[in-house]
Design an enzyme around this catalytic site. Structure first.
Site, PDB file in Angstrom:
ATOM      1  N   ARG A   1       0.843  -1.196   0.000  1.00 40.13           N
ATOM      2  CA  ARG A   1       0.000   0.000   0.000  1.00 40.13           C
ATOM      3  C   ARG A   1       0.877   1.245   0.000  1.00 40.13           C
ATOM      4  NH1 ARG A   1      -1.246   2.326   4.524  1.00 40.13           N
ATOM      5  NH2 ARG A   1      -1.543   0.399   5.710  1.00 40.13           N
TER       6      ARG A   1
ATOM      7  N   TYR B   1     -16.731  16.296 -15.938  1.00 40.13           N
ATOM      8  CA  TYR B   1     -17.202  14.925 -15.819  1.00 40.13           C
ATOM      9  C   TYR B   1     -18.199  14.815 -14.663  1.00 40.13           C
ATOM     10  CZ  TYR B   1     -17.097   9.977 -14.595  1.00 40.13           C
ATOM     11  OH  TYR B   1     -17.458   8.698 -14.269  1.00 40.13           O
TER      12      TYR B   1
ATOM     13  N   ASP C   1      -7.707  18.374 -15.028  1.00 37.59           N
ATOM     14  CA  ASP C   1      -7.963  17.007 -15.460  1.00 37.59           C
ATOM     15  C   ASP C   1      -7.549  16.925 -16.928  1.00 37.59           C
ATOM     16  OD1 ASP C   1      -9.083  14.642 -16.470  1.00 37.59           O
ATOM     17  OD2 ASP C   1     -10.731  14.687 -15.024  1.00 37.59           O
TER      18      ASP C   1
ATOM     19  N   LYS D   1      -8.548   5.657 -19.623  1.00 35.64           N
ATOM     20  CA  LYS D   1      -8.863   6.107 -20.975  1.00 35.64           C
ATOM     21  C   LYS D   1      -7.660   5.948 -21.908  1.00 35.64           C
ATOM     22  CE  LYS D   1     -12.797   7.330 -19.004  1.00 35.64           C
ATOM     23  NZ  LYS D   1     -12.634   7.246 -17.554  1.00 35.64           N
TER      24      LYS D   1
END
Length: 385
Positions: free
Chosen positions: A50, A102, A174, A199
Site C-alpha cells: 500500500r 465529468y 484534469d 482512458k
C-alpha cells in the site's frame, strides 16, 4: 523531457525502465503485499505494498516525467485520484469547477465532500476575466478540464495557473482527454494534473486506473500521505498494464486524432448535424487557445442532430461504434451524456451549461476511417423521422 528530447522515446524508456535485478526490459509485476526487512528500526526501501510497490513506482515515475512534474501517484481509478486531490482541502474551503466537467467529479463534490464542509461553485472558466472576479477568500482551488467533458470547451490553462498563483490558491487540471502526449499543463504553470488513466493512457479498455502529478515537493508529500493513509492504490498487475499501454500512446493517438479530424469534418458538413463540438475545427470555441497549449484538437467529439432525427434510433442503429460508458480505447465508443456520464448532474444545471438531451459524445477509435464514417452515416439515415 528530463531524459529524452522527444516524448515518443520517453513513453517507452521514461521513468524507471527495465529491472535492475534481471535486466528485463519490462518492469516485472511485483505481486507481493509485503517485503522481508533486514532488521528492527531500519528504514527499508520497500515495506508494504500500500505504501509502495516497485511496479507502481515505475508507473508513477513515468507519468511524472511525461507531464514534467515533481512526482506521480497511481490510484485504483480516476475517481480515487480526484478524491485524493480533493482530500487536500478543509471544511470551509470552496473549489471552483468548470461549467461542464465529468459527472463523477461533480457528484463526489456535491454528494461526498459537501458533507465535510468543502463547497464548490460552477463557473465559466473559459472567461478568464470573469473567472478572477469569482475568487473570494474561501476559494482554495480552480479545477478545470480542457477540453471539457462533454462540450469540449477550451480554457486557457496558463491563465488559470497565473490567476491561481496570484491569489495563492491551487490550479488543478484534469488532462484525461489530451494526455501528456498532446498537452502538458504542468509546463504551463499548473500545480496538479489528474488523469483517468482508464482512458487513453491505458488505451485498450482493459484497466481502471487514476494518476496524479504534482509540480512541487510540498504537494508531493501531502498526496503521498493521503495515498498511503486512504489506501486507494493501483495494484501491481494494473500498473504493469498501464505502463504497457503508455508505450504505444504516441502511435495510437496519432491514428486516433487522424480519424477524429476526418470525423469532425464529416459531421460538420452533414445535413443532419446541427452542431459539432471539436476544438480542432477552426470555428470552434477556444480554437486559437487550444492551438497554443495543445498539439491538436484531440480525439473526443460531441454533436447534435436536428430535431427531425431520433437520437434513440441513432444509437440503436449503430453496428460498429459501441454505445458504452468510458472512452479512449482503440474501439470507437459513443454515449448519451445526459443519461449516462452526466446523469448525476441535476437536469436544470445540464440545460444551463448546454448538456442537452440530444447531445451525442463520440470517442473516435483507430478502426478504418471509412468503416467509422459509414457506420455513423447509416445510423443517422436510420434515425430520420
Amino acid at each position: 523531457m528530463s531524459t529524452y528530447k522527444s516524448i515518443e522515446s520517453a513513453l517507452i524508456h521514461g521513468g524507471i525502465y527495465g529491472d535492475e535485478y534481471t535486466r528485463a526490459v519490462n518492469v516485472p509485476i511485483y505481486q507481493t503485499s509485503t517485503y522481508e526487512q533486514s532488521g528492527i528500526g531500519e528504514t527499508p526501501k520497500w515495506e508494504y505494498s500500500r505504501t509502495g510497490n516497485p511496479t507502481r513506482a515505475a508507473l508513477e515515475a513515468l507519468i511524472a516525467e511525461l507531464e514534467g512534474g515533481k512526482a506521480g501517484f497511481a490510484f485504483a481509478s480516476g475517481m480515487a485520484a480526484i478524491t485524493a486531490v480533493l482530500s487536500l482541502f478543509h471544511s470551509g474551503d470552496r473549489i471552483i469547477i468548470s461549467s461542464n466537467v465529468y459527472g463523477g467529479t461533480f457528484r463526489v463534490l456535491d454528494k461526498v465532500f459537501n458533507n465535510f464542509g468543502i463547497g464548490y461553485s460552477i463557473e465559466d472558466t473559459t472567461n478568464i476575466r470573469e473567472l478572477e472576479t469569482k475568487i473570494t477568500p474561501d476559494v482554495k482551488a480552480i479545477l478545470v478540464e480542457s477540453p471539457a467533458n462533454p462540450l469540449l470547451t477550451v480554457t486557457d490553462l496558463g491563465e488559470v495557473a497565473r490567476i491561481a498563483q496570484k491569489h495563492n490558491i491551487l490550479s488543478i487540471v484534469d488532462n484525461t482527454f489530451m494526455t501528456p502526449y498532446l498537452q502538458r499543463p504542468v509546463t504551463l504553470g499548473v500545480d496538479i494534473v489528474i488523469h483517468s488513466a482508464t482512458k487513453y493512457l491505458g488505451g485498450h479498455s482493459d484497466v481502471v486506473a487514476g494518476l496524479v502529478v504534482v509540480n512541487d515537493d510540498r504537494l508531493a508529500k501531502q498526496i503521498a500521505f493521503i495515498q498511503n493513509s486512504t489506501g486507494g492504490v493501483l495494484a501491481p498487475f494494473d500498473s504493469f498494464l498501464l505502463i504497457r499501454g503508455i508505450k504505444t500512446l504516441g502511435v495510437r493517438l496519432d491514428r486516433h486524432v487522424e480519424n477524429a479530424e476526418k470525423t469532425a469534418k464529416f459531421l460538420s458538413e452533414h445535413k443532419a448535424v446541427k452542431k459539432v463540438y471539436y476544438p480542432g475545427l477552426p470555428d470552434a470555441q477556444g480554437y486559437e487557445i487550444n492551438k497554443k497549449q495543445a498539439k491538436n484538437g484531440g480525439v473526443m467529439i460531441s454533436f447534435e442532430l436536428y430535431e427531425n432525427y431520433n437520437v434513440k434510433k441513432f444509437f440503436r442503429s449503430l453496428r460498429l461504434v459501441a454505445l458504452a460508458e468510458s472512452l479512449g480505447g482503440v474501439e470507437s465508443l459513443v454515449c448519451h451524456p445526459s443519461s449516462m456520464t452526466h446523469a448525476s448532474i441535476p437536469y436544470e444545471v445540464r440545460q444551463k451549461v448546454g448538456i442537452t438531451e440530444g447531445l451525442i459524445r463520440l470517442s473516435v477509435g483507430i478502426e478504418n476511417i471509412d468503416d467509422i464514417l459509414s457506420d455513423i452515416a447509416q445510423a443517422i439515415a436510420e434515425s430520420e423521422e
